[in-house]
Write a protein that holds these residues in place. Structure first.
Motif, PDB file in Angstrom:
ATOM      1  N   ASN A 200      19.327   6.716   1.006  1.00  0.00           N
ATOM      2  CA  ASN A 200      19.656   5.873  -0.136  1.00  0.00           C
ATOM      3  C   ASN A 200      18.581   5.985  -1.202  1.00  0.00           C
ATOM      4  O   ASN A 200      17.479   6.486  -0.938  1.00  0.00           O
ATOM      5  N   LEU A 201      18.901   5.478  -2.392  1.00  0.00           N
ATOM      6  CA  LEU A 201      17.872   5.311  -3.421  1.00  0.00           C
ATOM      7  C   LEU A 201      17.126   4.014  -3.128  1.00  0.00           C
ATOM      8  O   LEU A 201      17.720   3.021  -2.730  1.00  0.00           O
ATOM      9  N   THR A 202      15.847   4.025  -3.363  1.00  0.00           N
ATOM     10  CA  THR A 202      15.011   2.886  -2.976  1.00  0.00           C
ATOM     11  C   THR A 202      15.361   1.607  -3.734  1.00  0.00           C
ATOM     12  O   THR A 202      15.708   1.653  -4.914  1.00  0.00           O
ATOM     13  N   VAL A 203      15.286   0.499  -3.044  1.00  0.00           N
ATOM     14  CA  VAL A 203      15.418  -0.805  -3.701  1.00  0.00           C
ATOM     15  C   VAL A 203      14.068  -1.495  -3.818  1.00  0.00           C
ATOM     16  O   VAL A 203      13.950  -2.553  -4.423  1.00  0.00           O
ATOM     17  N   SER A 204      13.033  -0.879  -3.229  1.00  0.00           N
ATOM     18  CA  SER A 204      11.691  -1.449  -3.292  1.00  0.00           C
ATOM     19  C   SER A 204      10.717  -0.503  -2.620  1.00  0.00           C
ATOM     20  O   SER A 204      11.039   0.117  -1.614  1.00  0.00           O
ATOM     21  N   GLY A 205       9.533  -0.381  -3.184  1.00  0.00           N
ATOM     22  CA  GLY A 205       8.514   0.457  -2.563  1.00  0.00           C
ATOM     23  C   GLY A 205       7.581  -0.357  -1.678  1.00  0.00           C
ATOM     24  O   GLY A 205       6.564   0.149  -1.201  1.00  0.00           O
ATOM     25  N   GLN A 206       7.933  -1.617  -1.471  1.00  0.00           N
ATOM     26  CA  GLN A 206       7.008  -2.540  -0.815  1.00  0.00           C
ATOM     27  C   GLN A 206       6.579  -2.101   0.584  1.00  0.00           C
ATOM     28  O   GLN A 206       5.390  -2.106   0.903  1.00  0.00           O
ATOM     29  N   LEU A 207       7.564  -1.721   1.421  1.00  0.00           N
ATOM     30  CA  LEU A 207       7.217  -1.441   2.815  1.00  0.00           C
ATOM     31  C   LEU A 207       6.268  -0.249   2.906  1.00  0.00           C
ATOM     32  O   LEU A 207       5.275  -0.279   3.629  1.00  0.00           O
ATOM     33  N   GLU A 208       6.566   0.789   2.102  1.00  0.00           N
ATOM     34  CA  GLU A 208       5.662   1.939   2.071  1.00  0.00           C
ATOM     35  C   GLU A 208       4.322   1.544   1.435  1.00  0.00           C
ATOM     36  O   GLU A 208       3.265   2.034   1.847  1.00  0.00           O
ATOM     37  N   GLY A 209       4.396   0.678   0.439  1.00  0.00           N
ATOM     38  CA  GLY A 209       3.176   0.199  -0.206  1.00  0.00           C
ATOM     39  C   GLY A 209       2.265  -0.514   0.783  1.00  0.00           C
ATOM     40  O   GLY A 209       1.039  -0.351   0.760  1.00  0.00           O
ATOM     41  N   GLU A 210       2.866  -1.285   1.667  1.00  0.00           N
ATOM     42  CA  GLU A 210       2.072  -1.996   2.676  1.00  0.00           C
ATOM     43  C   GLU A 210       1.306  -1.010   3.552  1.00  0.00           C
ATOM     44  O   GLU A 210       0.152  -1.247   3.923  1.00  0.00           O
ATOM     45  N   LEU A 211       1.965   0.122   3.881  1.00  0.00           N
ATOM     46  CA  LEU A 211       1.312   1.119   4.738  1.00  0.00           C
ATOM     47  C   LEU A 211       0.048   1.636   4.063  1.00  0.00           C
ATOM     48  O   LEU A 211      -1.004   1.777   4.690  1.00  0.00           O
ATOM     49  N   ALA A 212       0.165   1.893   2.768  1.00  0.00           N
ATOM     50  CA  ALA A 212      -0.980   2.418   2.023  1.00  0.00           C
ATOM     51  C   ALA A 212      -2.072   1.360   1.887  1.00  0.00           C
ATOM     52  O   ALA A 212      -3.265   1.652   2.020  1.00  0.00           O
ATOM     53  N   ALA A 213      -1.650   0.121   1.622  1.00  0.00           N
ATOM     54  CA  ALA A 213      -2.627  -0.960   1.437  1.00  0.00           C
ATOM     55  C   ALA A 213      -3.437  -1.189   2.707  1.00  0.00           C
ATOM     56  O   ALA A 213      -4.615  -1.555   2.650  1.00  0.00           O
ATOM     57  N   MET A 214      -2.808  -0.954   3.850  1.00  0.00           N
ATOM     58  CA  MET A 214      -3.499  -1.182   5.110  1.00  0.00           C
ATOM     59  C   MET A 214      -4.477  -0.054   5.437  1.00  0.00           C
ATOM     60  O   MET A 214      -4.903   0.102   6.580  1.00  0.00           O
ATOM     61  N   ALA A 215      -4.823   0.737   4.440  1.00  0.00           N
ATOM     62  CA  ALA A 215      -5.842   1.774   4.601  1.00  0.00           C
ATOM     63  C   ALA A 215      -6.673   1.899   3.333  1.00  0.00           C
ATOM     64  O   ALA A 215      -7.893   1.950   3.380  1.00  0.00           O
ATOM     65  N   LEU A 216      -5.989   1.899   2.177  1.00  0.00           N
ATOM     66  CA  LEU A 216      -6.709   2.043   0.912  1.00  0.00           C
ATOM     67  C   LEU A 216      -7.168   0.697   0.360  1.00  0.00           C
ATOM     68  O   LEU A 216      -7.921   0.655  -0.609  1.00  0.00           O
ATOM     69  N   GLY A 217      -6.670  -0.370   0.945  1.00  0.00           N
ATOM     70  CA  GLY A 217      -7.113  -1.696   0.536  1.00  0.00           C
ATOM     71  C   GLY A 217      -6.255  -2.310  -0.552  1.00  0.00           C
ATOM     72  O   GLY A 217      -5.511  -3.248  -0.322  1.00  0.00           O
ATOM     73  N   GLU A 218      -6.371  -1.754  -1.768  1.00  0.00           N
ATOM     74  CA  GLU A 218      -5.606  -2.304  -2.877  1.00  0.00           C
ATOM     75  C   GLU A 218      -4.844  -1.186  -3.565  1.00  0.00           C
ATOM     76  O   GLU A 218      -5.446  -0.228  -4.066  1.00  0.00           O
ATOM     77  N   ILE A 219      -3.546  -1.304  -3.571  1.00  0.00           N
ATOM     78  CA  ILE A 219      -2.718  -0.250  -4.169  1.00  0.00           C
ATOM     79  C   ILE A 219      -1.659  -0.905  -5.048  1.00  0.00           C
ATOM     80  O   ILE A 219      -1.421  -2.103  -4.985  1.00  0.00           O
TER      81      ILE A 219
END
Length: 481
Positions: A200-219
Motif C-alpha cells: 500500500n501507499l503509506t498513511v504514516s511514517g510513524q512506525l518506521e520513524g520510531e525504529l530510527a528514533a530508538m537508535a538515532l535519538g531524535e529524528i
RNA sequence: UCCUGAGUAGCUCAGCCGGUUAGAGCAUCUGACUGUUAAUCAGAGGGUCGCUGGUUCGAGCCCAGCCUCAGGAGCCA
C-alpha cells in the motif's frame, strides 16, 4: 546583458543604469505600460514603452500571459503606485499568449475556477504568495530540526504494513486489473505481484520513524502521505505532506514543548521572510471578510493572528477538564450543539473543538490525556484515575479555523501492555514483530507527533480551502494534472 | 458516504408566475485617446442554458435519474 531579477530591480537605487529583465505580461495598459512579473516578487515591474517608436505589430502581441524580454534604462517612476520603472529600449517577445484562449485576465478569478486551471494558477498573485509561503515553511521545518540535531529520515512511501491504523489505504500493484492471478480458492495470488505480497501507499511514517528514533535519538520525517478516505472537506486531501518527529527519552510534556516550539518557529520564519506575500494575503483576506456579516469577521487580521500565536503560550488542557468546560458551556446548556456533551468518554466533534479554541480559550489549545477507547493502539496508557477511567498520553493541538493541526502522543514502550492492546484492537501482532522488537530490546520512553503540513500552510496564508495550498490537490474524483 | 446549495457567453452573475428573438459587467476583436495602475470611451462578435429522459400547445424555469462543483458533517493531519 545579464538578466536582473525584478525583485532586485524594485529595490535598486541606481537610477540611470541599463538593465535586462524577463518575465510575463500581467497587463498592458494605455498602449504604454506593461506590468511584468517574473515570479521573483509578488510585485510587478512597470515597463514603459515609447509606442510612437515601436513597431505596432509588436505592441499588438503584448497580451496577458506573454513572456517577454526587456532591456532599457532604470528610472524613477513619474507616476504614482511604484517607485522604480524601466524605459524600454529593446523589447522581445519570448513566447506569445493567445488572448482568445488564455484563461487568465487582469481581474479577480474565483478560487474554484483557478482550481480547474491549476497548471496556470501559479501565475496569479494569490498562488504566487501561497507557494512562496509554503516553501518558506518547508524550509523552516528543516532548519528548525537541523538546529536541534534531529536527523531527517526518509521512511518508505510503499509499505507492506497494513496496520498503521490511520485510515483506508491505496493499494500498490503491477497486476493487470482485468486479469488478476488467483489461487485455487479464488483469493488473489499476491505471490505473483511485484513485491510478492500486498502493498500500500503509506498513511504514516510513524512506525518506521520510531525504529530510527530508538537508535538515532531524535529524528523527523517530512514526506507525502496517502489516505484513501472519501473525505470531501476543506481540510482533507488524499495526498498530503506530513511532518512526523519521533524522539527517544521524551515524555508527553517534552513532546508538547517541541511541537509548540516548532509551530512558533516556522510561523516566525514566515513572518520574517515572506513580508510582501503575507501583506498581500492579508489584504486579500480582509477584502473577503468585508463580504461577511460583522459577527463573522475575525477580530485580528492575518499577521496579528500569526503574531498572537507566537507570543502566547498554547493552552494545555486535560480531556477531562475539556469535557467539563463543554458540559457547562452555553451551547451545550442551550442545546445548540448538534452533539450534546453529557458523559466522559465522548469523542469531541469539530463543533466542540471550535468552541474550545475560538470561543472559550481564544488561542491554540493542546488537548491531552484522551480516553483510551477513542485513541490508537500505540499510545501510552496512563494510570487509571480515581474513578478508574482509562486514558492514554495523547496530545492534539487545535488551531482556530483549522481544527486539529497536530496529533501525537507518548508511545507505549511496555511490551506486555502494547501487545495486550494490539490483541484487544485486533491488530495483527505477528506481522508487527519488527515494530515490537523496539520494545523487546532496549525499550525506552519515547514520543512523537504528526503535523499536517497543508493545514499549517492554511493557517499561515489565511486560505480557507486545503486544495488551494498544494499545487495539484488529489481529492476524491480528482487527480487532474 | 450523508445533508444543503449550485451548474446560463472565456470569467463573474441576472433571468419575473412556464410564454415571442436568453441579458449585463469584465475579457476578446475594431476604432479613438495616450502617465496608466483591473486605464478610459464608442462599436462589434460570442450561448448544446451540466447530461439524459419526462410533463406541457410551449421548458433556462416544473418532475425523475445521473454527472460535476462548493459549503457543512463524519474519518483525520
Amino acid at each position: 546583458m545579464k538578466r536582473i531579477k525584478i525583485k532586485d530591480l524594485l529595490n535598486t537605487t541606481e537610477f540611470g543604469r541599463q538593465a535586462t529583465v524577463m518575465g510575463w505580461v500581467r497587463t498592458f495598459r494605455n498602449n504604454q505600460f506593461i506590468a511584468v512579473n517574473d515570479g521573483s516578487s509578488i510585485n510587478n515591474l512597470q515597463a514603459v514603452v515609447d509606442f510612437n517608436n515601436t513597431d505596432d505589430a509588436l505592441l499588438k502581441r503584448l497580451h496577458t500571459g506573454a513572456a517577454i524580454a526587456i532591456t532599457g534604462e532604470v528610472v524613477e517612476s513619474l507616476g504614482k503606485g511604484q517607485r522604480v520603472e524601466i524605459k524600454v529600449k529593446e523589447l522581445e517577445i519570448l513566447g506569445d499568449s493567445d488572448p482568445e484562449k488564455y484563461p487568465l485576465q487582469p481581474k479577480k478569478h474565483s478560487l474554484e475556477f483557478l482550481r480547474e486551471i491549476a497548471h496556470l494558477r501559479f501565475r496569479t498573485n494569490t498562488f504566487n504568495a501561497v507557494f512562496k509561503v509554503r516553501h518558506a515553511l518547508a524550509f523552516a521545518v528543516h532548519k528548525f530540526f537541523n538546529e536541534r540535531g534531529f536527523a531527517y529520515i526518509h521512511t518508505p512511501v510503499i509499505t507492506g504494513s497494513d496496520a498503521e491504523g490511520a485510515g483506508e489505504m491505496f493499494k500498490v500493484t503491477t497486476f493487470d486489473l482485468d486479469q488478476i492471478p488467483r489461487n485455487e480458492d479464488g483469493s488473489v495470488n499476491y505471490k505473483e505481484d511485484f513485491f510478492g505480497r500486498p502493498t500500500n501507499l503509506t498513511v504514516s511514517g510513524q512506525l518506521e520513524g520510531e525504529l530510527a528514533a530508538m537508535a538515532l535519538g531524535e529524528i523527523y520525517t517530512f514526506g507525502p502521505t496517502f489516505r484513501a478516505e472519501n473525505s470531501n472537506t476543506t481540510r482533507h486531501l488524499a495526498e498530503f505532506w506530513m511532518i512526523e518527529p519521533e524522539m527517544a527519552f521524551y515524555d508527553l510534556n517534552d513532546n508538547m514543548d517541541l511541537a509548540e516550539a516548532l509551530l512558533k518557529y516556522v510561523i516566525s520564519y514566515a513572518l520574517e521572510n515572506c513580508k510582501d506575500e503575507l501583506d498581500f494575503l492579508q489584504s486579500r483576506l480582509s477584502e473577503e471578510e468585508k463580504q461577511k456579516p460583522q459577527a463573522e469577521r475575525s477580530a485580528l487580521n492575518l499577521k496579528e493572528k500569526l503574531k498572537f500565536c507566537i507570543e502566547n503560550d498554547f493552552e494545555r488542557v486535560n480531556y477531562t477538564e475539556a469535557i467539563d468546560i463543554l458540559r457547562k458551556s452555553k451551547p451545550n446548556q442551550k442545546r445548540q450543539f448538534k452533539y450534546l456533551i453529557d458523559e466522559w468518554g465522548a469523542d469531541l466533534q469539530s463543533e466542540h473543538e471550535r468552541y474550545l479554541v475560538e470561543k472559550h480559550f481564544k488561542k491554540p489549545v493542546i488537548l491531552i490525556n484522551y480516553p483510551a477507547a477513542i485513541k490508537s493502539f500505540y499510545m501510552r496508557q496512563n494510570e487509571p484515575d480515581a474513578q478508574g477511567r482509562e486514558t492514554v498520553g495523547a496530545m492534539d493541538i487545535l488551531f482556530p479555523g483549522i481544527g486539529e493541526i497536530v496529533g501525537g502522543s507518548q508511545r507505549e514502550e511496555r511490551l506486555e501492555k502494547l501487545e495486550q492492546r494490539m490483541y484487544d484492537m485486533n491488530i495483527p501482532v505477528e506481522e508487527m514483530n519488527w515494530f515490537l522488537d523496539t520494545r523487546r530490546f532496549g525499550s525506552a520512553p519515547h514520543s512523537g507527533f504528526g503535523l499536517g503540513f497543508e493545514r499549517l500552510v492554511l493557517f499561515v496564508t489565511g486560505m480557507t480551502n486545503i486544495r488551494d495550498v498544494i499545487p495539484f490537490p488529489r481529492t476524491p474524483k480528482n487527480a487532474e494534472f
